[in-house]
Design a protein around this motif. Structure first.
Motif, PDB file in Angstrom:
ATOM      1  N   ASP A  93       0.823  -1.213   0.000  1.00 35.13           N
ATOM      2  CA  ASP A  93       0.000   0.000   0.000  1.00 35.13           C
ATOM      3  C   ASP A  93       0.856   1.263   0.000  1.00 35.13           C
ATOM      4  O   ASP A  93       0.362   2.347   0.323  1.00 35.13           O
ATOM      5  CB  ASP A  93      -0.925   0.010   1.223  1.00 35.13           C
ATOM      6  CG  ASP A  93      -1.926  -1.137   1.203  1.00 35.13           C
ATOM      7  OD1 ASP A  93      -2.341  -1.523   0.100  1.00 35.13           O
ATOM      8  OD2 ASP A  93      -2.262  -1.656   2.285  1.00 35.13           O
ATOM      9  N   HIS A  94       2.104   1.160  -0.327  1.00 37.12           N
ATOM     10  CA  HIS A  94       3.003   2.323  -0.352  1.00 37.12           C
ATOM     11  C   HIS A  94       2.436   3.392  -1.294  1.00 37.12           C
ATOM     12  O   HIS A  94       1.931   3.074  -2.376  1.00 37.12           O
ATOM     13  CB  HIS A  94       4.387   1.889  -0.832  1.00 37.12           C
ATOM     14  CG  HIS A  94       5.442   2.933  -0.641  1.00 37.12           C
ATOM     15  ND1 HIS A  94       5.618   3.984  -1.506  1.00 37.12           N
ATOM     16  CD2 HIS A  94       6.372   3.096   0.337  1.00 37.12           C
ATOM     17  CE1 HIS A  94       6.615   4.738  -1.083  1.00 37.12           C
ATOM     18  NE2 HIS A  94       7.096   4.226   0.036  1.00 37.12           N
ATOM     19  N   PRO A  95       2.498   4.690  -0.896  1.00 31.34           N
ATOM     20  CA  PRO A  95       1.921   5.746  -1.739  1.00 31.34           C
ATOM     21  C   PRO A  95       2.494   5.789  -3.146  1.00 31.34           C
ATOM     22  O   PRO A  95       1.821   6.222  -4.080  1.00 31.34           O
ATOM     23  CB  PRO A  95       2.249   7.030  -0.964  1.00 31.34           C
ATOM     24  CG  PRO A  95       2.432   6.604   0.451  1.00 31.34           C
ATOM     25  CD  PRO A  95       3.000   5.219   0.391  1.00 31.34           C
ATOM     26  N   GLN A  96       3.753   5.345  -3.331  1.00 36.91           N
ATOM     27  CA  GLN A  96       4.397   5.402  -4.636  1.00 36.91           C
ATOM     28  C   GLN A  96       4.502   4.021  -5.280  1.00 36.91           C
ATOM     29  O   GLN A  96       5.363   3.798  -6.122  1.00 36.91           O
ATOM     30  CB  GLN A  96       5.808   6.002  -4.497  1.00 36.91           C
ATOM     31  CG  GLN A  96       5.804   7.481  -4.153  1.00 36.91           C
ATOM     32  CD  GLN A  96       7.215   8.020  -4.042  1.00 36.91           C
ATOM     33  OE1 GLN A  96       7.833   7.963  -2.993  1.00 36.91           O
ATOM     34  NE2 GLN A  96       7.738   8.528  -5.138  1.00 36.91           N
ATOM     35  N   ILE A  97       3.591   3.137  -4.912  1.00 35.87           N
ATOM     36  CA  ILE A  97       3.704   1.765  -5.393  1.00 35.87           C
ATOM     37  C   ILE A  97       3.627   1.692  -6.918  1.00 35.87           C
ATOM     38  O   ILE A  97       4.304   0.859  -7.544  1.00 35.87           O
ATOM     39  CB  ILE A  97       2.610   0.875  -4.743  1.00 35.87           C
ATOM     40  CG1 ILE A  97       2.950  -0.605  -4.909  1.00 35.87           C
ATOM     41  CG2 ILE A  97       1.239   1.213  -5.286  1.00 35.87           C
ATOM     42  CD1 ILE A  97       4.173  -1.035  -4.170  1.00 35.87           C
ATOM     43  N   ALA A  98       2.834   2.571  -7.534  1.00 30.47           N
ATOM     44  CA  ALA A  98       2.728   2.546  -8.996  1.00 30.47           C
ATOM     45  C   ALA A  98       4.064   2.920  -9.646  1.00 30.47           C
ATOM     46  O   ALA A  98       4.485   2.297 -10.626  1.00 30.47           O
ATOM     47  CB  ALA A  98       1.617   3.485  -9.460  1.00 30.47           C
ATOM     48  N   SER A  99       4.746   3.937  -9.094  1.00 37.09           N
ATOM     49  CA  SER A  99       6.042   4.326  -9.634  1.00 37.09           C
ATOM     50  C   SER A  99       7.079   3.226  -9.426  1.00 37.09           C
ATOM     51  O   SER A  99       7.930   2.980 -10.293  1.00 37.09           O
ATOM     52  CB  SER A  99       6.512   5.620  -8.967  1.00 37.09           C
ATOM     53  OG  SER A  99       5.650   6.689  -9.277  1.00 37.09           O
ATOM     54  N   ILE A 100       7.012   2.582  -8.281  1.00 38.91           N
ATOM     55  CA  ILE A 100       7.970   1.503  -7.999  1.00 38.91           C
ATOM     56  C   ILE A 100       7.768   0.350  -8.978  1.00 38.91           C
ATOM     57  O   ILE A 100       8.738  -0.194  -9.534  1.00 38.91           O
ATOM     58  CB  ILE A 100       7.799   1.032  -6.539  1.00 38.91           C
ATOM     59  CG1 ILE A 100       8.217   2.158  -5.579  1.00 38.91           C
ATOM     60  CG2 ILE A 100       8.617  -0.232  -6.273  1.00 38.91           C
ATOM     61  CD1 ILE A 100       7.850   1.905  -4.142  1.00 38.91           C
ATOM     62  N   ARG A 101       6.522   0.021  -9.226  1.00 37.65           N
ATOM     63  CA  ARG A 101       6.261  -1.062 -10.192  1.00 37.65           C
ATOM     64  C   ARG A 101       6.692  -0.651 -11.605  1.00 37.65           C
ATOM     65  O   ARG A 101       7.182  -1.480 -12.376  1.00 37.65           O
ATOM     66  CB  ARG A 101       4.775  -1.422 -10.165  1.00 37.65           C
ATOM     67  CG  ARG A 101       4.377  -2.227  -8.933  1.00 37.65           C
ATOM     68  CD  ARG A 101       2.891  -2.461  -8.863  1.00 37.65           C
ATOM     69  NE  ARG A 101       2.552  -3.368  -7.770  1.00 37.65           N
ATOM     70  CZ  ARG A 101       1.357  -3.470  -7.229  1.00 37.65           C
ATOM     71  NH1 ARG A 101       0.355  -2.710  -7.697  1.00 37.65           N
ATOM     72  NH2 ARG A 101       1.126  -4.322  -6.252  1.00 37.65           N
ATOM     73  N   GLY A 102       6.517   0.644 -11.914  1.00 35.32           N
ATOM     74  CA  GLY A 102       6.982   1.117 -13.209  1.00 35.32           C
ATOM     75  C   GLY A 102       8.493   0.989 -13.338  1.00 35.32           C
ATOM     76  O   GLY A 102       9.010   0.626 -14.410  1.00 35.32           O
ATOM     77  N   GLY A 103       9.217   1.284 -12.238  1.00 41.34           N
ATOM     78  CA  GLY A 103      10.663   1.117 -12.251  1.00 41.34           C
ATOM     79  C   GLY A 103      11.079  -0.333 -12.420  1.00 41.34           C
ATOM     80  O   GLY A 103      12.059  -0.646 -13.117  1.00 41.34           O
ATOM     81  N   VAL A 115       2.780  16.829  -4.999  1.00 37.22           N
ATOM     82  CA  VAL A 115       1.634  16.033  -4.552  1.00 37.22           C
ATOM     83  C   VAL A 115       1.525  14.733  -5.338  1.00 37.22           C
ATOM     84  O   VAL A 115       0.719  13.868  -4.995  1.00 37.22           O
ATOM     85  CB  VAL A 115       0.326  16.841  -4.657  1.00 37.22           C
ATOM     86  CG1 VAL A 115       0.353  18.027  -3.702  1.00 37.22           C
ATOM     87  CG2 VAL A 115       0.092  17.320  -6.084  1.00 37.22           C
ATOM     88  N   ALA A 116       2.308  14.597  -6.404  1.00 34.91           N
ATOM     89  CA  ALA A 116       2.359  13.353  -7.178  1.00 34.91           C
ATOM     90  C   ALA A 116       3.669  13.329  -7.951  1.00 34.91           C
ATOM     91  O   ALA A 116       4.121  14.357  -8.454  1.00 34.91           O
ATOM     92  CB  ALA A 116       1.172  13.240  -8.136  1.00 34.91           C
ATOM     93  N   VAL A 117       4.292  12.147  -8.021  1.00 29.52           N
ATOM     94  CA  VAL A 117       5.555  11.978  -8.737  1.00 29.52           C
ATOM     95  C   VAL A 117       5.514  10.649  -9.482  1.00 29.52           C
ATOM     96  O   VAL A 117       5.097   9.631  -8.929  1.00 29.52           O
ATOM     97  CB  VAL A 117       6.765  11.978  -7.772  1.00 29.52           C
ATOM     98  CG1 VAL A 117       8.052  11.719  -8.538  1.00 29.52           C
ATOM     99  CG2 VAL A 117       6.857  13.291  -7.031  1.00 29.52           C
ATOM    100  N   ALA A 118       5.942  10.662 -10.739  1.00 27.22           N
ATOM    101  CA  ALA A 118       6.049   9.429 -11.522  1.00 27.22           C
ATOM    102  C   ALA A 118       7.396   9.432 -12.243  1.00 27.22           C
ATOM    103  O   ALA A 118       7.945  10.497 -12.564  1.00 27.22           O
ATOM    104  CB  ALA A 118       4.908   9.320 -12.523  1.00 27.22           C
ATOM    105  N   ARG A 119       7.924   8.236 -12.487  1.00 24.17           N
ATOM    106  CA  ARG A 119       9.214   8.113 -13.176  1.00 24.17           C
ATOM    107  C   ARG A 119       9.068   7.160 -14.355  1.00 24.17           C
ATOM    108  O   ARG A 119       8.636   6.012 -14.192  1.00 24.17           O
ATOM    109  CB  ARG A 119      10.288   7.598 -12.223  1.00 24.17           C
ATOM    110  CG  ARG A 119      11.710   7.650 -12.803  1.00 24.17           C
ATOM    111  CD  ARG A 119      12.701   7.035 -11.835  1.00 24.17           C
ATOM    112  NE  ARG A 119      14.075   7.276 -12.221  1.00 24.17           N
ATOM    113  CZ  ARG A 119      14.741   6.616 -13.163  1.00 24.17           C
ATOM    114  NH1 ARG A 119      14.125   5.646 -13.832  1.00 24.17           N
ATOM    115  NH2 ARG A 119      16.001   6.896 -13.446  1.00 24.17           N
ATOM    116  N   LEU A 120       9.439   7.642 -15.542  1.00 20.48           N
ATOM    117  CA  LEU A 120       9.429   6.820 -16.747  1.00 20.48           C
ATOM    118  C   LEU A 120      10.767   7.034 -17.454  1.00 20.48           C
ATOM    119  O   LEU A 120      11.726   7.532 -16.857  1.00 20.48           O
ATOM    120  CB  LEU A 120       8.254   7.221 -17.649  1.00 20.48           C
ATOM    121  CG  LEU A 120       6.838   7.155 -17.051  1.00 20.48           C
ATOM    122  CD1 LEU A 120       5.835   7.777 -18.010  1.00 20.48           C
ATOM    123  CD2 LEU A 120       6.452   5.720 -16.723  1.00 20.48           C
TER     124      LEU A 120
END
Length: 425
Positions: A270-280, A344-349
């Protein structure tokens, strides 16, 4: 705040003393009141008798009228003024009451001050009010937030066991990008909560994260020291795992990055950045020439039900031949009208994923306290970083757009964000 409190307390104490002491010092007995009334009546009789004598001598009153009025006045005086005055009785204990009253005037304020200084909570109250004011400030008020942070730090030095205060101070310094100060605040937090290994590990991990930002993404000995302190208490501390994963990815050690990030997915789903982590993780597998097992299992992407912004990120045609496919792409969302503070939101691609469709929602929050769902309008910045650092550098490419935060049901066409600007300083 302290001056206001003591002024109000002093006024209330004086009012209370007035109610208690007035009857003691200004009490008038019944006998004293009757004596005063008798003296007033005698004074009135003598004054009226003198007026009659003057009128008789001047011929205004004849002898008969003068005698009648004088007798009438004498009779009225006998009715109003008794022959014998009522003796004044001494009130028993009056002297003791006055002594007690005087002692109260001296001791009550002093006792109140000493008792509150010993058992009161003024410092905690002022810290709480300062924390609330800092939390309500936005990025336009960086100077004010810095001032409040210094006030809170001063109070925490006097009351160093306030764990909530150190946590708030560290988060505030992170918001205004004072990362070294944030690291010191989190290190103090770690020492305050050292009896709780899990909390202390998180504090060390946050300190490592702040130092990592200070060094612009380098694992210096100081950063590694904080990471080792966190992992010695909790090998699965997610902040330190995330930093180790980022470092491994930047060194092209994709297998190690996958191991660190998959550990976060396992221990903190449930980590707040779980989507970014999975993207990494997916990107690391792609660079290894493999398909991510997790992406194979996901038949469709996760859809969040909360508010967010649907975004389509693309690269300007004139820049496409200048940007390598493995260039890191960071996407930030900040509250509208602000240019600093925590996103308030961060994503990495990566540049190779462009054009890309992404929906920024609370899955991409850096912390539960700073979420895009709490905003109405945001500024979104997409930056291609040559160095792989989250901080802007000359030569990076960037684009920005303003967007309204909408519920999942209200999302229409994605907002277009074109990366078309090269940073020069």
């Amino acid at each position: 705040m302290t001056e206001t409190f003591w002024i109000a307390a002093t006024v209330l104490i004086l009012l209370a003393l007035a109610f208690v002491l007035y009857p003691v010092f200004f009490h008038r007995s019944k006998a004293r009141l009757e004596t005063d009334l008798r003296n007033q009546n005698l004074l009135a009789y003598r004054s009226r008798l003198k007026e009659l004598d003057n009128e008789h001598e001047s011929g205004i009153l004849d002898d008969e009228t003068y005698g009648l009025l004088k007798d009438e006045l004498a009779g009225a005086m006998l009715d109003d003024v008794p022959e014998n005055a009522v003796p004044e009785k001494r009130i028993p204990g009056r002297r003791s009451a006055m002594v007690v009253g005087l002692a109260t005037v001296l001791l009550l304020p002093a006792g109140t001050f000493l008792a509150y200084d010993r058992w009161g909570a003024m410092e905690q109250l002022e810290q709480y009010l300062t924390m609330q004011e800092m939390n309500a400030s936005d990025g336009e008020q960086v100077a004010r937030v810095s001032e409040l942070a210094e006030q809170l730090r001063t109070r925490l030095e006097a009351n160093p066991d306030n764990a909530d205060g150190w946590a708030m101070l560290g988060q505030t310094y992170m918001r205004i990008e004072r990362y070294e100060d944030a690291a010191r605040a989190f290190q103090r937090l770690a020492s305050v909560v050292e009896e709780d290994p899990a909390s202390s590990a998180v504090a060390h991990g946050l300190a490592a994260q702040a130092l990592f930002f200070t060094t612009q993404g380098e694992l210096t000995p100081e950063v590694l020291e904080s990471i080792e302190a966190a992992q010695s208490l909790n090998p699965d501390e997610v902040n330190s795992l995330g930093l180790l994963g980022i470092s491994a990815f930047s060194q092209q050690d994709y297998r190690a990055a996958i191991d660190y990030w998959e550990r976060i997915v396992e221990v903190a789903p449930d980590h707040p950045q779980i989507a970014s982590i999975r993207g990494g993780i997916d990107e690391s597998y792609r660079r290894l020439g493999q398909q991510s097992p997790a992406s194979e299992q996901r038949s469709e992407p996760e859809v969040a039900s909360g508010p967010g912004v649907s975004l389509r990120v693309s690269l300007d045609e004139d820049l496409q031949d200048q940007v390598p496919a493995d260039t890191a792409l960071f996407i930030f969302a900040r509250s509208a009208g602000t240019s600093q503070g925590a996103p308030v939101a961060v994503a990495r691609l990566t540049a190779g994923a462009l054009p890309a469709d992404i929906r920024l929602d609370d899955r991409y929050a850096m912390s539960p306290e700073t979420t895009i769902s709490a905003e109405q309008d945001v500024v979104i910045i997409a930056r291609l970083s040559r160095s792989g650092s989250v901080n802007p550098q000359p030569g990076d490419w960037q684009g920005r757009v303003e967007a309204q935060v909408l519920s999942a049901d209200a999302q229409g066409e994605p907002v277009n964000l074109v990366i078309n600007q090269e940073l020069t300083n």
